[in-house]
Design an enzyme around this catalytic site. Structure first.
Site, PDB file in Angstrom:
ATOM      1  N   ASN A 143       0.826  -1.155   0.036  1.00 55.10           N
ATOM      2  CA  ASN A 143       0.024   0.137  -0.026  1.00 55.10           C
ATOM      3  C   ASN A 143       1.036   1.026   0.220  1.00 55.10           C
ATOM      4  O   ASN A 143       1.928   1.245  -0.628  1.00 55.10           O
ATOM      5  CB  ASN A 143      -1.242   0.108   1.174  1.00 55.10           C
ATOM      6  CG  ASN A 143      -0.794  -0.206   2.340  1.00 55.10           C
ATOM      7  OD1 ASN A 143      -0.136  -1.335   2.693  1.00 55.10           O
ATOM      8  ND2 ASN A 143      -0.866   0.771   3.390  1.00 55.10           N
ATOM      9  N   ASP A 144       0.666   2.166   0.756  1.00 61.61           N
ATOM     10  CA  ASP A 144       0.944   3.444   0.675  1.00 61.61           C
ATOM     11  C   ASP A 144       2.717   3.676   0.148  1.00 61.61           C
ATOM     12  O   ASP A 144       3.451   2.979   0.978  1.00 61.61           O
ATOM     13  CB  ASP A 144       1.353   4.338   1.981  1.00 61.61           C
ATOM     14  CG  ASP A 144      -0.213   4.359   2.621  1.00 61.61           C
ATOM     15  OD1 ASP A 144      -1.103   3.568   2.123  1.00 61.61           O
ATOM     16  OD2 ASP A 144      -0.236   4.742   4.101  1.00 61.61           O
ATOM     17  N   TRP A 168      -3.140  -7.070   3.346  1.00 60.97           N
ATOM     18  CA  TRP A 168      -2.318  -6.112   4.284  1.00 60.97           C
ATOM     19  C   TRP A 168      -1.739  -6.996   5.558  1.00 60.97           C
ATOM     20  O   TRP A 168      -2.821  -7.733   6.230  1.00 60.97           O
ATOM     21  CB  TRP A 168      -3.129  -5.036   4.466  1.00 60.97           C
ATOM     22  CG  TRP A 168      -2.585  -3.952   5.524  1.00 60.97           C
ATOM     23  CD1 TRP A 168      -2.118  -3.000   4.949  1.00 60.97           C
ATOM     24  CD2 TRP A 168      -2.817  -3.849   6.924  1.00 60.97           C
ATOM     25  NE1 TRP A 168      -1.587  -2.197   6.039  1.00 60.97           N
ATOM     26  CE2 TRP A 168      -1.961  -2.759   7.077  1.00 60.97           C
ATOM     27  CE3 TRP A 168      -3.079  -4.869   7.970  1.00 60.97           C
ATOM     28  CZ2 TRP A 168      -1.786  -2.410   8.624  1.00 60.97           C
ATOM     29  CZ3 TRP A 168      -2.920  -4.453   9.241  1.00 60.97           C
ATOM     30  CH2 TRP A 168      -2.235  -3.362   9.578  1.00 60.97           C
ATOM     31  N   PHE A 200       4.657   1.390   9.956  1.00 64.90           N
ATOM     32  CA  PHE A 200       3.845   2.200   9.186  1.00 64.90           C
ATOM     33  C   PHE A 200       4.267   3.253   8.222  1.00 64.90           C
ATOM     34  O   PHE A 200       5.564   3.546   8.472  1.00 64.90           O
ATOM     35  CB  PHE A 200       2.413   2.624   9.903  1.00 64.90           C
ATOM     36  CG  PHE A 200       1.609   1.763  10.288  1.00 64.90           C
ATOM     37  CD1 PHE A 200       1.676   0.194  10.183  1.00 64.90           C
ATOM     38  CD2 PHE A 200       0.130   2.071  10.946  1.00 64.90           C
ATOM     39  CE1 PHE A 200       0.621  -0.699  10.403  1.00 64.90           C
ATOM     40  CE2 PHE A 200      -0.888   1.138  10.982  1.00 64.90           C
ATOM     41  CZ  PHE A 200      -0.776  -0.167  10.891  1.00 64.90           C
ATOM     42  N   SER A 201       3.499   3.947   7.770  1.00 65.72           N
ATOM     43  CA  SER A 201       4.009   5.078   6.758  1.00 65.72           C
ATOM     44  C   SER A 201       4.398   6.176   7.630  1.00 65.72           C
ATOM     45  O   SER A 201       4.349   6.393   8.707  1.00 65.72           O
ATOM     46  CB  SER A 201       2.636   5.719   6.004  1.00 65.72           C
ATOM     47  OG  SER A 201       2.599   4.597   5.170  1.00 65.72           O
ATOM     48  N   ARG A 260      -0.586   8.907  13.241  1.00 62.18           N
ATOM     49  CA  ARG A 260       0.411   8.200  12.572  1.00 62.18           C
ATOM     50  C   ARG A 260       0.668   9.021  11.165  1.00 62.18           C
ATOM     51  O   ARG A 260       0.292  10.044  10.972  1.00 62.18           O
ATOM     52  CB  ARG A 260      -0.329   6.893  12.088  1.00 62.18           C
ATOM     53  CG  ARG A 260      -1.650   7.026  11.335  1.00 62.18           C
ATOM     54  CD  ARG A 260      -2.108   5.761  10.795  1.00 62.18           C
ATOM     55  NE  ARG A 260      -3.192   5.620  10.369  1.00 62.18           N
ATOM     56  CZ  ARG A 260      -4.309   5.639  10.695  1.00 62.18           C
ATOM     57  NH1 ARG A 260      -4.651   5.196  12.265  1.00 62.18           N
ATOM     58  NH2 ARG A 260      -5.731   5.394  10.050  1.00 62.18           N
ATOM     59  N   GLU A 314      -5.219  10.631   7.133  1.00 61.59           N
ATOM     60  CA  GLU A 314      -3.975   9.777   7.045  1.00 61.59           C
ATOM     61  C   GLU A 314      -3.022  10.474   6.035  1.00 61.59           C
ATOM     62  O   GLU A 314      -3.288  11.399   5.280  1.00 61.59           O
ATOM     63  CB  GLU A 314      -4.166   8.402   6.505  1.00 61.59           C
ATOM     64  CG  GLU A 314      -5.418   7.643   7.466  1.00 61.59           C
ATOM     65  CD  GLU A 314      -5.347   6.212   6.954  1.00 61.59           C
ATOM     66  OE1 GLU A 314      -5.388   5.454   7.451  1.00 61.59           O
ATOM     67  OE2 GLU A 314      -5.526   6.030   5.549  1.00 61.59           O
ATOM     68  N   TRP A 404      -8.940   1.504  -0.823  1.00 59.14           N
ATOM     69  CA  TRP A 404      -9.085   0.472   0.465  1.00 59.14           C
ATOM     70  C   TRP A 404     -10.457  -0.201   0.245  1.00 59.14           C
ATOM     71  O   TRP A 404     -10.564  -1.374   1.100  1.00 59.14           O
ATOM     72  CB  TRP A 404      -9.024   1.078   1.663  1.00 59.14           C
ATOM     73  CG  TRP A 404      -7.524   1.373   2.166  1.00 59.14           C
ATOM     74  CD1 TRP A 404      -7.169   2.532   2.204  1.00 59.14           C
ATOM     75  CD2 TRP A 404      -6.661   0.372   2.521  1.00 59.14           C
ATOM     76  NE1 TRP A 404      -5.680   2.439   2.667  1.00 59.14           N
ATOM     77  CE2 TRP A 404      -5.625   0.955   2.799  1.00 59.14           C
ATOM     78  CE3 TRP A 404      -6.875  -0.871   2.492  1.00 59.14           C
ATOM     79  CZ2 TRP A 404      -4.344   0.440   3.258  1.00 59.14           C
ATOM     80  CZ3 TRP A 404      -5.624  -1.626   3.073  1.00 59.14           C
ATOM     81  CH2 TRP A 404      -4.381  -0.938   3.299  1.00 59.14           C
TER      82      TRP A 404
HETATM   83  C1  FRU Z   1      -3.051   4.569   4.680  1.00 55.10           C
HETATM   84  C2  FRU Z   1      -2.511   3.825   5.917  1.00 55.10           C
HETATM   85  C3  FRU Z   1      -1.539   4.808   6.698  1.00 55.10           C
HETATM   86  C4  FRU Z   1      -0.769   3.627   7.497  1.00 55.10           C
HETATM   87  C5  FRU Z   1      -0.828   2.642   6.473  1.00 55.10           C
HETATM   88  C6  FRU Z   1      -0.582   1.260   7.471  1.00 55.10           C
HETATM   89  O1  FRU Z   1      -3.421   3.569   3.670  1.00 55.10           O
HETATM   90  O2  FRU Z   1      -3.624   3.468   6.886  1.00 55.10           O
HETATM   91  O3  FRU Z   1      -2.381   5.856   7.568  1.00 55.10           O
HETATM   92  O4  FRU Z   1       0.312   4.248   8.151  1.00 55.10           O
HETATM   93  O5  FRU Z   1      -1.820   2.540   5.696  1.00 55.10           O
HETATM   94  O6  FRU Z   1      -0.222   0.439   6.297  1.00 55.10           O
END
Ligand code: FRU
Length: 602
Positions: A143-144, A168, A200-201, A260, A314, A404
């Protein structure tokens, strides 16, 4: 005899060098008795996650979660044994499945198919839909995009990665880099989950002055350590982002509420580092400052009640730009939102305004309102953030090309998700006098163009379609200028011989552009996938100029130099090989029609 005796004691036959003992319906020990490079874990995408503790010398070296196969093996993922050398490796596997007896556990396909190997085959097994010129992970879930920085001629791209499956889980910073934003080299894992949580990101900066104490030019990353709570942690790299040392003073920012995706940058006027943190459930962004990247002071918050609020906030970003390229300086604050996006699910909103180093003040319209604005009007553009330290004052961004709502269900498995094409962000003044974000394909993408198969063609359009052949593999960039003239609608249809099609339409009366993917190919994996997305064209003219990038499973449209962008993924059963142009309610004209085959990336 040995085997029979072992089986009676709960052990099962397994591949050479692997011994399996079932300790009960939900607990299995896997002993690795040979020193190969990888233990290949058989995965079934639809199974539930088993917890795997990797035990060496009596200590848990790492814990991971994998959907170990129950009745069929979709693919295998490699557990790298190299870090443990000659030491014995033991896996304690806890299954979530409720079972009546050990016998049921013994029947799991995972135990018959788990193997050791010195190699892991990453060659493309999903050619049909694996993008040819978009960044994807070699295998596993992504993802991100995050932690991106530019240094010494290289664009570094990290991403949220699951190395042990295609959904995920196990969030890790995967790493790739490129010198041209098109061809991506894959690198070893950059940051792995530790005792504070998964990774995480976050973001990275090049610390030119060595303010954090890791040396001049060190790369400093801040990310979210995610376990039962979310805290912010630091890691540093002195080899240009290839390997990171986790800071022993982590976490560096703690809070009692979910926050986050720290995004930091150097703010020259105040001589401080600034950081934005998404206060996810409060729908606001928190601003912190620091002089050493380790000690952060809370300054302000922005966003409560502003913009789109129907989802968690986010992945923030904040940077200055010149209005219309050379005008006054304005700041753009990016706020990714999920759900509650323009077409459902996740999407990227932004705010323009001013920033004094501590507080972001959004622009307001004539009625004093802060308008909701979107950076891309497709369904598949999320977690968009920019590269730090990009050359020539560029503000280059990339997003996650999924949503998502259905990302974990899309019909690919060896890899899941790609990133968007890289884009250059600007601010322009719209016809209503408001400021908007433009998002144009990065200039590097021009190098993808092969010799045009349709060159500078023109066509009068009516209800009878004019057709143009696209490359047999479907990979191309199409450019054209549309003058709607007296028509009410101009349609651009991409189709294949199976009758699958993606229909784009320009509606001059409402100054909108739309894309209908309801008949685009495989769409039935999620009820949220078939959709028509629409965008304002931010124009008061009767014309639109388009650049359309088609890859194996995506269509990205950029209008009028990036005044609007629309990103949608598609899964056609065979490539779209025809472009049909027509108009409704009157004649129209298309000119400067070019079809550039794209062959890069492979
Ligand atoms: C966004 C997110 C972020 C988080 C990451 C976790 O898609 O939910 O907020 O850091 O994905 O994988």
């Amino acid at each position: 005899m040995m085997i029979v005796a072992a089986a009676a004691a709960g052990a099962a036959m397994a591949a050479d060098g692997i011994r399996i003992d079932h300790l009960g319906p939900n607990n299995t020990l896997v002993r690795v008795e040979k020193t190969d490079r990888y233990l290949l874990l058989p995965i079934q995408d639809s199974a539930e996650d088993s917890r795997i503790d990797v035990i060496v010398d009596g200590k848990v070296e790492k814990t991971l979660y994998a959907r170990l196969a129950r009745n069929k093996v979709d693919f295998s993922v490699p557990l790298d044994l190299a870090p443990y050398g000659d030491r014995k490796v033991l896996l304690s596997v806890t299954s979530p499945h409720s079972r009546a007896s050990v016998r049921e556990a013994q029947d799991d396909a995972a135990w018959k198919n788990i193997t050791l190997s010195d190699t892991f085959d990453t060659s493309d097994r999903e050619h049909k839909w694996r993008p040819a010129y978009h960044a994807t992970p070699l295998y596993g879930w992504m993802n991100d995009p995050n932690g991106m920085f530019y240094k010494d001629g290289r664009w570094h791209l990290y991403y949220q990665w699951n190395p042990y499956g295609s959904k995920w889980q196990n969030m890790t910073w995967g790493h790739s880099s490129s010198t041209d934003l098109i061809h991506w080299d894959h690198h070893p894992t950059a940051i792995e989950p530790d005792a504070l949580g998964s990774i995480f990101s976050g973001s990275s900066v090049v610390d030119h002055t060595g303010s954090a104490g890791f040396g001049n030019g060190a790369v400093v990353a801040l990310y979210t350590s995610a376990a039962d709570t979310q805290q912010q942690s630091l890691a540093s790299s002195t080899d240009g982002g290839m390997t990171f040392d986790i800071f022993d003073g982590n976490p560096v920012i703690t809070r009692s509420t979910e926050a986050r995706d720290p995004n930091m940058f150097w703010h020259e006027p105040t001589g401080k580092w600034v950081l934005l943190l998404a206060h996810a459930l409060e729908h606001e962004m928190l601003v912190y400052t620091s002089t050493d990247l380790k000690n952060w002071t809370y300054e302000s918050s922005f966003g409560k009640g502003e913009g789109a609020q129907d989802g968690v906030w986010e992945c923030p970003d904040l940077f200055p730009l010149k209005v219309d390229g050379d005008g006054a300086e304005k700041w753009m604050l990016i706020c990714n939102l999920n759900p509650g996006g323009i077409h459902g699910g996740s999407a990227t909103q932004y705010f323009t305004g001013d920033f004094d180093g501590k507080t972001f003040t959004p622009d307001r319209d004539a009625e004093g309102k802060v308008a909701t604005k979107w950076m891309d009007y497709g369904k598949d553009h999320y977690a968009t953030v920019s590269w730090s330290d990009a050359p020539d004052g560029r503000r280059t961004v990339i997003g996650w090309m999924s949503n998502w709502q259905y990302a974990t269900e899309v019909p690919t498995m060896q890899f899941r998700s790609a990133n968007t094409l890289p884009r250059e962000v600007g601010i322009f003044t719209g016809p209503d006098g408001q400021l908007y974000a433009s998002s144009a394909p990065s200039p590097e993408l021009l190098a993808l163009r092969g010799k045009p198969s349709v060159k500078n063609a023109s066509a009068g359009l009516s209800s009878t379609p004019r057709t143009f052949r696209l490359p047999a593999d479907g990979l191309c960039e199409i450019t054209l200028d549309i003058n709607a003239q007296k028509s009410k609608q101009v349609d651009l249809v991409l189709s294949n011989t199976k009758g699958e099609k993606a229909t784009m339409s320009y509606h001059p009366e409402t100054q909108t552009f739309s894309l209908d993917r309801t008949l685009s190919g495989v769409t039935d994996f999620s009820e949220n996938f078939p959709a028509v997305t629409a965008s304002p064209t931010f124009s008061d003219k009767n014309t639109v100029s388009l650049r359309i990038f088609i890859d194996r499973s995506s269509i990205e449209v950029f209008g009028d130099g990036g005044r609007f962008a629309m990103t949608n993924i598609v899964f056609p059963n065979e490539p779209y090989t025809t472009l049909s142009l027509s108009s409704k309610g009157g004649n129209a004209r298309a000119s400067a029609i070019n079809v550039y085959p794209i062959s890069a990336g492979e």
